[in-house]
Write a protein that holds these residues in place. Structure first.
Motif, PDB file in Angstrom:
ATOM      1  N   MET A 189       0.839  -1.197   0.000  1.00  0.00           N
ATOM      2  CA  MET A 189       0.000   0.000   0.000  1.00  0.00           C
ATOM      3  C   MET A 189       0.874   1.247   0.000  1.00  0.00           C
ATOM      4  O   MET A 189       1.742   1.402   0.857  1.00  0.00           O
ATOM      5  CB  MET A 189      -0.954  -0.032   1.187  1.00  0.00           C
ATOM      6  N   HIS A 190       0.636   2.116  -0.968  1.00  0.00           N
ATOM      7  CA  HIS A 190       1.428   3.338  -1.142  1.00  0.00           C
ATOM      8  C   HIS A 190       0.504   4.535  -0.916  1.00  0.00           C
ATOM      9  O   HIS A 190      -0.217   4.957  -1.824  1.00  0.00           O
ATOM     10  CB  HIS A 190       2.028   3.375  -2.549  1.00  0.00           C
ATOM     11  N   TRP A 191       0.536   5.080   0.305  1.00  0.00           N
ATOM     12  CA  TRP A 191      -0.332   6.215   0.636  1.00  0.00           C
ATOM     13  C   TRP A 191       0.362   7.529   0.287  1.00  0.00           C
ATOM     14  O   TRP A 191       1.594   7.605   0.235  1.00  0.00           O
ATOM     15  CB  TRP A 191      -0.697   6.184   2.122  1.00  0.00           C
ATOM     16  N   GLU A 192      -0.462   8.569   0.094  1.00  0.00           N
ATOM     17  CA  GLU A 192       0.053   9.886  -0.297  1.00  0.00           C
ATOM     18  C   GLU A 192       0.974   9.756  -1.518  1.00  0.00           C
ATOM     19  O   GLU A 192       1.989  10.450  -1.638  1.00  0.00           O
ATOM     20  CB  GLU A 192       0.819  10.538   0.871  1.00  0.00           C
ATOM     21  N   THR A 193       0.570   8.880  -2.439  1.00  0.00           N
ATOM     22  CA  THR A 193       1.406   8.577  -3.602  1.00  0.00           C
ATOM     23  C   THR A 193       0.548   8.618  -4.867  1.00  0.00           C
ATOM     24  O   THR A 193       0.138   7.579  -5.395  1.00  0.00           O
ATOM     25  CB  THR A 193       2.062   7.184  -3.447  1.00  0.00           C
ATOM     26  N   PRO A 194       0.215   9.802  -5.347  1.00  0.00           N
ATOM     27  CA  PRO A 194      -0.591   9.869  -6.575  1.00  0.00           C
ATOM     28  C   PRO A 194       0.183   9.301  -7.762  1.00  0.00           C
ATOM     29  O   PRO A 194       1.390   9.513  -7.890  1.00  0.00           O
ATOM     30  CB  PRO A 194      -0.863  11.367  -6.750  1.00  0.00           C
ATOM     31  N   ARG A 195      -0.526   8.582  -8.599  1.00  0.00           N
ATOM     32  CA  ARG A 195       0.068   8.017  -9.797  1.00  0.00           C
ATOM     33  C   ARG A 195      -0.860   8.245 -10.984  1.00  0.00           C
ATOM     34  O   ARG A 195      -2.088   8.258 -10.838  1.00  0.00           O
ATOM     35  CB  ARG A 195       0.322   6.518  -9.634  1.00  0.00           C
ATOM     36  N   GLU A 196      -0.266   8.414 -12.165  1.00  0.00           N
ATOM     37  CA  GLU A 196      -1.002   8.509 -13.418  1.00  0.00           C
ATOM     38  C   GLU A 196      -0.780   7.232 -14.216  1.00  0.00           C
ATOM     39  O   GLU A 196       0.214   6.507 -14.003  1.00  0.00           O
ATOM     40  CB  GLU A 196      -0.527   9.711 -14.227  1.00  0.00           C
ATOM     41  N   LEU A 197      -1.654   6.958 -15.153  1.00  0.00           N
ATOM     42  CA  LEU A 197      -1.469   5.785 -16.005  1.00  0.00           C
ATOM     43  C   LEU A 197      -0.150   5.864 -16.762  1.00  0.00           C
ATOM     44  O   LEU A 197       0.488   4.831 -17.029  1.00  0.00           O
ATOM     45  CB  LEU A 197      -2.645   5.655 -16.979  1.00  0.00           C
ATOM     46  N   SER A 198       0.285   7.071 -17.073  1.00  0.00           N
ATOM     47  CA  SER A 198       1.527   7.240 -17.822  1.00  0.00           C
ATOM     48  C   SER A 198       2.760   6.843 -17.016  1.00  0.00           C
ATOM     49  O   SER A 198       3.868   6.733 -17.568  1.00  0.00           O
ATOM     50  CB  SER A 198       1.667   8.687 -18.294  1.00  0.00           C
ATOM     51  N   ASP A 199       2.600   6.626 -15.707  1.00  0.00           N
ATOM     52  CA  ASP A 199       3.719   6.195 -14.868  1.00  0.00           C
ATOM     53  C   ASP A 199       4.033   4.712 -15.027  1.00  0.00           C
ATOM     54  O   ASP A 199       5.012   4.228 -14.450  1.00  0.00           O
ATOM     55  CB  ASP A 199       3.429   6.489 -13.392  1.00  0.00           C
ATOM     56  N   PHE A 200       3.183   3.989 -15.773  1.00  0.00           N
ATOM     57  CA  PHE A 200       3.335   2.538 -15.875  1.00  0.00           C
ATOM     58  C   PHE A 200       3.425   2.105 -17.340  1.00  0.00           C
ATOM     59  O   PHE A 200       2.842   2.738 -18.223  1.00  0.00           O
ATOM     60  CB  PHE A 200       2.155   1.824 -15.210  1.00  0.00           C
ATOM     61  N   ALA A 201       4.137   1.006 -17.530  1.00  0.00           N
ATOM     62  CA  ALA A 201       4.197   0.359 -18.853  1.00  0.00           C
ATOM     63  C   ALA A 201       3.927  -1.126 -18.627  1.00  0.00           C
ATOM     64  O   ALA A 201       4.849  -1.947 -18.619  1.00  0.00           O
ATOM     65  CB  ALA A 201       5.547   0.572 -19.503  1.00  0.00           C
ATOM     66  N   PRO A 202       2.653  -1.475 -18.379  1.00  0.00           N
ATOM     67  CA  PRO A 202       2.338  -2.850 -17.968  1.00  0.00           C
ATOM     68  C   PRO A 202       2.809  -3.884 -18.980  1.00  0.00           C
ATOM     69  O   PRO A 202       2.659  -3.710 -20.191  1.00  0.00           O
ATOM     70  CB  PRO A 202       0.818  -2.843 -17.835  1.00  0.00           C
ATOM     71  N   GLY A 203       3.367  -4.944 -18.423  1.00  0.00           N
ATOM     72  CA  GLY A 203       3.876  -6.018 -19.269  1.00  0.00           C
ATOM     73  C   GLY A 203       5.341  -5.889 -19.603  1.00  0.00           C
ATOM     74  O   GLY A 203       5.977  -6.845 -20.039  1.00  0.00           O
ATOM     75  N   SER A 204       5.929  -4.692 -19.373  1.00  0.00           N
ATOM     76  CA  SER A 204       7.355  -4.489 -19.638  1.00  0.00           C
ATOM     77  C   SER A 204       8.187  -4.984 -18.461  1.00  0.00           C
ATOM     78  O   SER A 204       7.679  -5.171 -17.351  1.00  0.00           O
ATOM     79  CB  SER A 204       7.648  -3.003 -19.878  1.00  0.00           C
TER      80      SER A 204
END
Length: 363
Positions: free
Chosen positions: A180-195
């Motif tokens: 669990m990562h609290w106070e940690t906003p993330r955008e979809l652009s932060d991930f490259a799923p499958g890489s």
């Protein structure tokens, strides 16, 4: 669409109601879950924290589509199963809904009851409402004696305690080893799923936080009071027909009551106005005089994530990215159905449940 493989790594954005439900379900299946939220573990940024958590498919049929009503019926069976698997108790009640009105609002009440009857013809599995007057109303809800001469009872409807549920989900996530990562906003652009070094899947459950990726989302403001009223003995969610403020009162444990009415087309998160607060309290007082001595525990404002058609949807942005959003005012009533829709979609690549519930799955 590819399907989840055993022990997949999954990032879930948003730890409100949908995010926590999905994280629990997927962790139980043996997947490795990382949960990210822009706020803290108390879900202080989630619409689910500011809610009455009523499970009222017939009552809500007056303002929504048949698919949402079917999701609400599904939830009445699923919530006890979900709660039974959690690590802390959650208040759940299936004691029906009471709808009341003052004499001057009888014509509005007649129109509402006609809508209920129409919707039962569309969905015959909904229970029949019961018209109450005099002694019958007193027997169902003695607290209304001398204030109301008539009402209707919607049997089988329910409610739960939203704050207890969010806390119980958190305790369960901790035991299941969810990252669990609290106070940690993330955008979809932060991930490259499958890489390499990345999660295999990303599920976006951020509500209004997802507007960067889903700009059609809008906020619908709600203002909700929580009061402690030892003199009030209402036994079930009670709705007051009113031309401007269709009030609801949801009794929780230990004489705590959640009171709300407002639904404003705005994403304004400023504090509630004096006028709306006075109208909420005045309407509650007309239901039960014991609210005069109640203590205001909290006055909260939150915006519900809503799509243009006011209906929930799932969107696949790529083969390994799903967005779940648009639960609007029906979050607790439809989230078990949305949970099962997403699990079916992830597991099989298809979703008959979505078709059963008229949930849009955008490719």
């Amino acid at each position: 669409m590819p399907c989840l493989q055993p022990s997949s790594r999954i990032a879930i954005l948003g730890a409100g109601l949908m995010g926590r439900l999905l994280a629990c379900a997927l962790a139980r299946q043996g997947h490795q879950i990382a949960l990210y939220d822009a706020h803290g573990p108390q879900a202080d940024g989630a619409a689910a924290r500011v809610a009455a958590a009523m499970l009222a498919p017939l009552a809500e049929s007056a303002v929504t589509e048949p698919g949402v009503v079917r999701m609400g019926q599904h939830a009445l069976n699923r919530w006890p199963q979900i709660i039974a698997e959690l690590d802390a108790p959650v208040f759940f009640q299936q004691n029906g809904t009471l709808v009341l009105w003052h004499r001057q609002d009888a014509s509005d009440a007649q129109r509402l009851c006609a809508l209920f009857d129409k919707n039962r013809r569309i969905n015959p599995s909904l229970p029949a409402l019961q018209t109450l007057s005099g002694q019958a109303l007193h027997d169902i809800e003695p607290a209304t004696t001398h204030r109301f001469s008539q009402g209707v009872y919607l049997p089988g409807e329910g409610q739960l305690d939203n704050r207890q549920l969010l806390a119980a989900l958190l305790a369960t996530l901790t035991r299941l080893g969810v990252e669990m990562h609290w106070e940690t906003p993330r955008e979809l652009s932060d991930f490259a799923p499958g890489s390499a070094g990345q999660p295999g899947w990303v599920l976006d459950c951020r509500g209004l936080g997802a507007r960067t990726a889903w700009p059609q989302l809008r906020g619908v403001r709600g203002e909700v009071l929580r009061v402690h009223a030892p003199e009030v003995t209402l036994q079930r969610p009670t709705r007051l027909v009113h031309p401007r403020y269709p009030l609801y009162i949801a009794p929780k444990e230990d004489h705590l009551f959640v009171i709300g009415a407002t639904e404003i087309e705005s994403d304004d998160m400023s504090p509630a106005s004096v006028r709306s607060t006075l109208e909420l309290l005045s309407a509650a007082y007309t239901v039960h005089s014991g609210f005069a001595e109640a203590r205001i525990v909290e006055l909260s404002v939150q915006c519900r994530p809503t799509l243009p058609d006011n209906l929930p949807a799932v969107r696949r942005l790529s083969e390994r990215v799903l967005e779940v959003n648009g639960l609007y005012r029906h979050g607790f009533m439809i989230s078990p159905a949305m949970l099962d829709v997403v699990l079916e979609l992830l597991t099989t690549g298809d979703c008959p449940l979505a078709r059963d519930f008229d949930v849009a799955v955008h490719q």
